[in-house]
Enzyme design. Structure first.
Site, PDB file in Angstrom:
ATOM      1  CD  GLU A 128      -3.190  -0.187   0.099  1.00 47.91           C
ATOM      2  OE1 GLU A 128      -3.513   0.988   0.275  1.00 47.91           O
ATOM      3  OE2 GLU A 128      -3.637  -0.881  -0.830  1.00 47.91           O
ATOM      4  CE1 TYR A 150      -2.559  -1.074   7.142  1.00 48.77           C
ATOM      5  CE2 TYR A 150      -2.092  -0.907   4.793  1.00 48.77           C
ATOM      6  CZ  TYR A 150      -1.940  -1.556   5.993  1.00 48.77           C
ATOM      7  OH  TYR A 150      -1.168  -2.689   6.059  1.00 48.77           O
TER       8      TYR A 150
HETATM    9  P1  NAP Z   1      -4.777  -8.668  10.903  1.00 49.58           P
HETATM   10  O1  NAP Z   1      -5.257 -10.062  10.688  1.00 49.58           O
HETATM   11  O2  NAP Z   1      -5.712  -7.540  10.763  1.00 49.58           O
HETATM   12  O3  NAP Z   1      -4.136  -8.629  12.378  1.00 49.58           O
HETATM   13  C1  NAP Z   1      -3.825  -7.412  13.004  1.00 49.58           C
HETATM   14  C2  NAP Z   1      -3.363  -7.721  14.412  1.00 49.58           C
HETATM   15  O4  NAP Z   1      -3.030  -6.503  15.070  1.00 49.58           O
HETATM   16  C3  NAP Z   1      -4.440  -8.392  15.281  1.00 49.58           C
HETATM   17  O5  NAP Z   1      -3.803  -9.355  16.102  1.00 49.58           O
HETATM   18  C4  NAP Z   1      -4.940  -7.252  16.126  1.00 49.58           C
HETATM   19  O6  NAP Z   1      -5.472  -7.644  17.361  1.00 49.58           O
HETATM   20  C5  NAP Z   1      -3.640  -6.508  16.359  1.00 49.58           C
HETATM   21  N1  NAP Z   1      -3.854  -5.148  16.815  1.00 49.58           N
HETATM   22  C6  NAP Z   1      -4.547  -4.174  16.198  1.00 49.58           C
HETATM   23  N2  NAP Z   1      -4.507  -3.049  16.941  1.00 49.58           N
HETATM   24  C7  NAP Z   1      -3.775  -3.330  18.051  1.00 49.58           C
HETATM   25  C8  NAP Z   1      -3.398  -2.582  19.193  1.00 49.58           C
HETATM   26  N3  NAP Z   1      -3.745  -1.304  19.338  1.00 49.58           N
HETATM   27  N4  NAP Z   1      -2.646  -3.199  20.148  1.00 49.58           N
HETATM   28  C9  NAP Z   1      -2.298  -4.494  20.009  1.00 49.58           C
HETATM   29  N5  NAP Z   1      -2.633  -5.248  18.948  1.00 49.58           N
HETATM   30  C10 NAP Z   1      -3.364  -4.670  17.979  1.00 49.58           C
HETATM   31  O7  NAP Z   1      -3.532  -8.373   9.958  1.00 49.58           O
HETATM   32  P2  NAP Z   1      -2.584  -9.393   9.172  1.00 49.58           P
HETATM   33  O8  NAP Z   1      -3.166  -9.657   7.844  1.00 49.58           O
HETATM   34  O9  NAP Z   1      -2.205 -10.502  10.062  1.00 49.58           O
HETATM   35  O10 NAP Z   1      -1.328  -8.454   8.914  1.00 49.58           O
HETATM   36  C11 NAP Z   1      -0.269  -8.357   9.863  1.00 49.58           C
HETATM   37  C12 NAP Z   1       0.475  -7.057   9.637  1.00 49.58           C
HETATM   38  O11 NAP Z   1       0.988  -7.046   8.295  1.00 49.58           O
HETATM   39  C13 NAP Z   1      -0.359  -5.804   9.758  1.00 49.58           C
HETATM   40  O12 NAP Z   1       0.478  -4.815  10.307  1.00 49.58           O
HETATM   41  C14 NAP Z   1      -0.719  -5.441   8.335  1.00 49.58           C
HETATM   42  O13 NAP Z   1      -0.944  -4.064   8.221  1.00 49.58           O
HETATM   43  C15 NAP Z   1       0.530  -5.887   7.619  1.00 49.58           C
HETATM   44  N6  NAP Z   1       0.349  -6.288   6.220  1.00 49.58           N
HETATM   45  C16 NAP Z   1      -0.553  -7.243   5.908  1.00 49.58           C
HETATM   46  C17 NAP Z   1      -0.668  -7.648   4.592  1.00 49.58           C
HETATM   47  C18 NAP Z   1      -1.666  -8.703   4.178  1.00 49.58           C
HETATM   48  O14 NAP Z   1      -1.940  -8.809   2.980  1.00 49.58           O
HETATM   49  N7  NAP Z   1      -2.165  -9.503   5.113  1.00 49.58           N
HETATM   50  C19 NAP Z   1       0.146  -7.078   3.597  1.00 49.58           C
HETATM   51  C20 NAP Z   1       1.073  -6.121   3.985  1.00 49.58           C
HETATM   52  C21 NAP Z   1       1.182  -5.746   5.304  1.00 49.58           C
HETATM   53  P3  NAP Z   1      -7.057  -7.984  17.568  1.00 49.58           P
HETATM   54  O15 NAP Z   1      -7.185  -9.440  17.241  1.00 49.58           O
HETATM   55  O16 NAP Z   1      -7.265  -7.660  18.989  1.00 49.58           O
HETATM   56  O17 NAP Z   1      -7.819  -7.104  16.617  1.00 49.58           O
HETATM   57  N1  GDD Z   2     -12.575  -5.417   1.280  1.00 46.71           N
HETATM   58  C1  GDD Z   2     -13.184  -5.382   0.079  1.00 46.71           C
HETATM   59  N2  GDD Z   2     -14.501  -5.691  -0.006  1.00 46.71           N
HETATM   60  N3  GDD Z   2     -12.450  -5.052  -0.995  1.00 46.71           N
HETATM   61  C2  GDD Z   2     -13.060  -5.064  -2.187  1.00 46.71           C
HETATM   62  C3  GDD Z   2     -14.403  -5.389  -2.336  1.00 46.71           C
HETATM   63  C4  GDD Z   2     -15.169  -5.706  -1.198  1.00 46.71           C
HETATM   64  O1  GDD Z   2     -16.343  -5.992  -1.254  1.00 46.71           O
HETATM   65  N4  GDD Z   2     -14.699  -5.342  -3.655  1.00 46.71           N
HETATM   66  C5  GDD Z   2     -13.587  -4.995  -4.287  1.00 46.71           C
HETATM   67  N5  GDD Z   2     -12.595  -4.818  -3.411  1.00 46.71           N
HETATM   68  C6  GDD Z   2     -11.222  -4.415  -3.740  1.00 46.71           C
HETATM   69  C7  GDD Z   2     -10.688  -3.247  -2.932  1.00 46.71           C
HETATM   70  O2  GDD Z   2     -11.152  -2.020  -3.479  1.00 46.71           O
HETATM   71  C8  GDD Z   2      -9.204  -3.482  -3.089  1.00 46.71           C
HETATM   72  O3  GDD Z   2      -8.741  -2.920  -4.293  1.00 46.71           O
HETATM   73  C9  GDD Z   2      -9.055  -4.991  -3.216  1.00 46.71           C
HETATM   74  O4  GDD Z   2     -10.374  -5.496  -3.423  1.00 46.71           O
HETATM   75  C10 GDD Z   2      -8.465  -5.655  -1.996  1.00 46.71           C
HETATM   76  O5  GDD Z   2      -9.106  -5.161  -0.855  1.00 46.71           O
HETATM   77  P1  GDD Z   2      -8.846  -5.802   0.590  1.00 46.71           P
HETATM   78  O6  GDD Z   2      -9.001  -7.269   0.520  1.00 46.71           O
HETATM   79  O7  GDD Z   2      -9.655  -5.059   1.574  1.00 46.71           O
HETATM   80  O8  GDD Z   2      -7.283  -5.588   0.831  1.00 46.71           O
HETATM   81  P2  GDD Z   2      -6.351  -4.327   0.581  1.00 46.71           P
HETATM   82  O9  GDD Z   2      -5.560  -4.598  -0.664  1.00 46.71           O
HETATM   83  O10 GDD Z   2      -7.101  -3.067   0.642  1.00 46.71           O
HETATM   84  O11 GDD Z   2      -5.389  -4.366   1.848  1.00 46.71           O
HETATM   85  C11 GDD Z   2      -4.743  -5.577   2.241  1.00 46.71           C
HETATM   86  O12 GDD Z   2      -3.507  -5.703   1.585  1.00 46.71           O
HETATM   87  C12 GDD Z   2      -2.554  -4.682   1.898  1.00 46.71           C
HETATM   88  C13 GDD Z   2      -1.287  -4.987   1.091  1.00 46.71           C
HETATM   89  O13 GDD Z   2      -1.380  -4.390  -0.165  1.00 46.71           O
HETATM   90  C14 GDD Z   2      -4.577  -5.511   3.753  1.00 46.71           C
HETATM   91  O14 GDD Z   2      -4.119  -6.742   4.220  1.00 46.71           O
HETATM   92  C15 GDD Z   2      -3.574  -4.451   4.155  1.00 46.71           C
HETATM   93  O15 GDD Z   2      -3.324  -4.540   5.557  1.00 46.71           O
HETATM   94  C16 GDD Z   2      -2.271  -4.708   3.392  1.00 46.71           C
HETATM   95  O16 GDD Z   2      -1.304  -3.753   3.730  1.00 46.71           O
END
Ligand code: NAP
Ligand code: GDD
Length: 468
Positions: A128, A150
């Site tokens: 992002e 974000y």
């Molecule tokens: P996630 O499932 O949304 O998990 C977020 C975690 O952060 C949860 O354990 C949540 O706890 C905890 N948290 C949120 N606010 C907090 C606070 N104030 N104090 C302590 N804990 C808190 O995210 P994820 O997909 O595992 O991603 C992990 C990290 O990688 C995040 O930083 C995300 O932004 C980053 N990231 C994710 C992706 C992806 O595609 N998944 C890609 C790039 C970067 P609760 O359970 O209590 O809500």
């Molecule tokens: N959530 C959601 N819901 N997204 C939708 C929908 C819907 O109904 N329809 C289309 N989308 C599109 C969003 O506009 C976005 O372009 C894409 O699907 C993915 O959306 P999300 O799954 O919400 O993920 P994200 O790409 O915005 O963010 C995730 O990936 C990031 C890495 O690029 C999160 O995990 C972030 O924490 C992470 O940093």
């Protein structure tokens, strides 16, 4: 080796915990108190793994807590995953997103610098940061142009980590991770929303799946592969920044098409824009588009160039796009078959969002802190939601949670209860252990009977909790 994971209750925490335990690490995790007292994805871990994890109850926005946690655990590695990670939500809640994602990160780096300078830090950066990228594909040199609160918050985190690395010689690495998904992905994210919707429809629901921007392009991988890259970053001699992704991009439309295919349903797409629909071979409309799920700004056109990670870390994604979709859809279809796949309120009604409902705009949930997409979900670790008369309501999700242990709080392990010295009435033993660690109290013990009766006065001399 000791590891501390913030965000352990999220998707990545689930896979990282398993990876580190399999490598023999002593794992500690930060868990937030919530009204349901549940442990998110930690509850999905097998009991024998879950009981290995030391829990520290607190919030990363609390500097005193973070300081204490880091100085007491003194982890060899700290994985800072905690974040408000839902992009759409950040438009409606920028301030709390900044507090958690920027303030929380600052607390972590300060605690390491001041109390545990030998700790290696992984920071969860994101694709992002690229926003609407200037170049395709994107690598570590592509300029950052975030397009959401974000993204801005993660940019601040990214630079904070770099500044502390250079100013204070902290071993701190940034992962720039592209979207990674899994069967334990939060239900508000589009991939899980789709896999859940497909499972529901395959089980006979006639409610179409309602999505936003079908043309958004993302580079989607499997989360289990990505936590290996996080770990590899901290095994290097020097801290650095690394892109992890697959190098393959797909639209949301393609993800949905493949997901239905896994369930044995071929769909074709008709119409355009808000009138586009996904239609099955027998003419049923299975997917609709609603503007409520569009964002004020879209970050897309993502495609990872992960050649640096491949060369330096030896990392590569192992799971193909089709395999990822299959894992997710099959998992949700199985859960559905067990009766846990679709959220039901006590009366048995399904908790997904009816079409044409009065949902608030994406990122602006009405009446509840979860975003409206959560309505699609069979929710682990979150309140189940249902809509009635246009309002979002919480409904009990007892069936969806791990079994309770003899009247003790949700998430409690077997070895819990007031007969343990040091465990407060109604407290889970692992939370009590974390509290004892932070308060400098002796570790709860099964030998000596009688709880603390609420007293938090210091007992014993060792401030450090030793694990068995
Ligand atoms: P996630 O499932 O949304 O998990 C977020 C975690 O952060 C949860 O354990 C949540 O706890 C905890 N948290 C949120 N606010 C907090 C606070 N104030 N104090 C302590 N804990 C808190 O995210 P994820 O997909 O595992 O991603 C992990 C990290 O990688 C995040 O930083 C995300 O932004 C980053 N990231 C994710 C992706 C992806 O595609 N998944 C890609 C790039 C970067 P609760 O359970 O209590 O809500
Ligand atoms: N959530 C959601 N819901 N997204 C939708 C929908 C819907 O109904 N329809 C289309 N989308 C599109 C969003 O506009 C976005 O372009 C894409 O699907 C993915 O959306 P999300 O799954 O919400 O993920 P994200 O790409 O915005 O963010 C995730 O990936 C990031 C890495 O690029 C999160 O995990 C972030 O924490 C992470 O940093």
């Amino acid at each position: 080796m000791k590891a501390l994971i913030t965000g352990i209750t999220g998707q990545d925490g689930y896979f990282l915990t398993q990876l580190l335990l399999s490598k023999g690490y002593e794992v500690y995790g930060v868990v937030r108190r919530n009204s349901a007292r549940n442990l998110g994805t930690l509850q999905l871990l097998p009991e024998e793994l879950r009981k290995e994890v030391g829990l520290l109850e607190g919030d990363v926005t609390d500097a005193a807590f973070v300081d204490r946690a880091v100085s007491q655990v003194k982890p060899d590695e700290l994985y800072h995953l905690a974040a408000q990670s839902f992009v759409a939500y950040s438009f409606a809640n920028p301030s709390s997103t900044y507090d958690i994602n920027i303030g929380g990160t600052l607390n972590v780096v300060n605690a390491i610098r001041d109390s545990s300078p030998r700790t290696k830090l992984y920071f969860a950066g994101t694709s992002e940061l690229f926003g609407k990228p200037e170049a395709v594909p994107q690598n570590e040199s592509t300029p950052f142009r975030p397009r959401s609160p974000y993204g801005v918050s993660k940019l601040a985190g990214f630079w904070t980590v770099k500044v502390y690395r250079e100013a204070y010689n902290v071993f701190a690495s940034n992962g720039i991770l592209f979207n990674h998904e899994s069967e334990v992905r939060g239900p508000e994210f589009v991939t899980r929303k789709i896999s859940l919707g497909v499972a529901r429809i395959a089980k006979g629901s006639s409610e179409p799946l309602v999505l936003g921007n079908l043309s958004a392009v993302k580079d989607w991988g499997y989360a289990k592969d990505y936590v290996e890259g996080m770990w590899a970053m901290l095994q290097q001699e020097k801290p650095d920044d690394f892109v992890l992704g697959t190098g393959e991009a797909h639209t949301v439309r393609e993800f949905a098409t493949e997901a239905f295919r896994v369930a044995g349903i071929e769909i074709r797409w008709e119409g355009e824009g808000l009138n586009e629909v996904g239609v099955s071979g027998d003419g049923r409309v299975l997917v609709r588009v609603s503007k409520e799920f569009f964002r004020p700004l879209e970050a897309d056109n993502f495609l990872a160039d992960y050649s640096k990670a491949r060369k330096v870390l030896g990392w590569r994604p192992k799971t193909s796009f089709k395999e990822l979709v299959r894992i997710m859809v099959e998992s949700d279809m199985k859960r559905g078959a067990k009766g846990a796949g679709v959220p039901r309120c006590p009366g048995g009604e399904v908790g997904h969002r009816p079409s044409g409902s009065q949902a608030g705009p994406q990122g602006k949930p009405r009446g509840h802190s979860r975003p409206p997409e959560a309505l699609e979900a069979p929710i682990y670790g979150h309140q189940g939601l249902r809509r009635a008369s246009g309002r979002v309501q919480a409904c009990p999700v007892r069936k969806l949670r791990a079994p309770r242990v003899r009247g003790l709080p949700q998430g409690a392990g077997r070895d819990v209860g007031a007969e343990w010295e040091g465990v407060l009435p109604g407290e889970d033993k692992r939370r009590a252990e974390g509290r004892a660690l932070l308060q400098g109290l002796p570790r709860p013990s099964p030998q000596r009977k009688g709880g603390y009766s609420g007293s938090t006065s210091r007992r014993g001399s060792s401030p450090i909790w030793r694990r068995r």
